[in-house]
Design an enzyme around this catalytic site. Structure first.
Site, short mmCIF file in Angstrom:
data_model
loop_
_atom_site.label_atom_id
_atom_site.label_comp_id
_atom_site.label_asym_id
_atom_site.label_seq_id
_atom_site.Cartn_x
_atom_site.Cartn_y
_atom_site.Cartn_z
N ASP A 122 50.18 24.70 8.58
CA ASP A 122 49.79 23.30 8.03
C ASP A 122 50.98 22.82 7.25
OD1 ASP A 122 48.16 21.22 7.23
OD2 ASP A 122 47.53 22.02 5.53
N GLU A 170 49.18 22.32 13.14
CA GLU A 170 48.36 21.27 12.83
C GLU A 170 49.42 19.93 13.13
OE1 GLU A 170 44.58 20.42 10.42
OE2 GLU A 170 46.45 19.70 9.22
N ASP A 185 45.83 24.71 1.10
CA ASP A 185 46.96 24.73 2.47
C ASP A 185 46.90 25.92 3.22
OD1 ASP A 185 48.25 22.06 1.54
OD2 ASP A 185 48.35 23.40 -0.34
#
Length: 178
Positions: A18, A78, A150
């Protein structure tokens, strides 16, 4: 006559990322068939007082170290969302570029998933909240501590990749009919 035992299912190790310039979450899972196992997760933090190139180097060096340590077979990142702050979006894009490049430089295949696809794969709805995603990540990966959102998001990206990978594999084997 002996019956043939089913073929052993391969275990695939995946690194979910991420990306962010300030905090980049990462998570490593293994998938064997439809079973998932948590290996490790964490957050790469960069110093906001440093220059952008220096922060990107920290991100690259740390991701490279994780790739060497955990030897993932595949990675998933992502996709970037665009917000009103163009500068913030550009910086996120820089971090995302590093997150895509680090595994590619080690010949690790990289997949990309949007936030809605990740939420849909993990929670069952593309409009899930962060709390719902974290709860499902903990349910799907017992033992994951999720100290930061996160890291939970990165594990969710890895879970999403595992689900999509399993679906593609089933289609390829002809186990799913159109």
């Amino acid at each position: 006559m002996l019956s043939a035992s089913p073929p052993a299912q391969a275990t695939v190790r995946m690194l979910g990322i991420d990306p962010g310039l300030r905090f980049t979450g990462w998570g490593v899972i293994e998938a064997t068939g439809n079973r998932l196992r948590h290996i490790a997760d964490g957050v790469i933090a960069t110093d906001s007082t440093e220059s952008v190139p220096a922060r990107l180097r920290v991100l690259h060096d740390t991701l490279t170290s994780l790739l060497v340590t955990y030897h993932p077979d595949e990675a998933a990142v992502e996709e970037t969302y665009v917000n009103r702050n163009g500068t913030a979006t550009l910086k996120l894009g820089y971090a995302r570029g590093v997150a895509l490049l680090a595994p590619a430089l080690r010949n690790v295949p990289v997949a990309e998933y949007g936030a809605k696809a990740v939420k849909l794969a993990v929670v069952g709805t593309g409009g899930a909240t962060k709390d719902q995603v974290q709860m499902m990540v903990q349910r799907l990966l017992p033992g994951a501590t999720l100290k930061r959102a996160d890291a939970a998001d990165a594990l969710a990206v890895a879970i999403c990749h595992a689900h999509h990978r399993a679906s593609r594999s089933a289609w390829a084997r002809g186990a799913v009919m159109a």
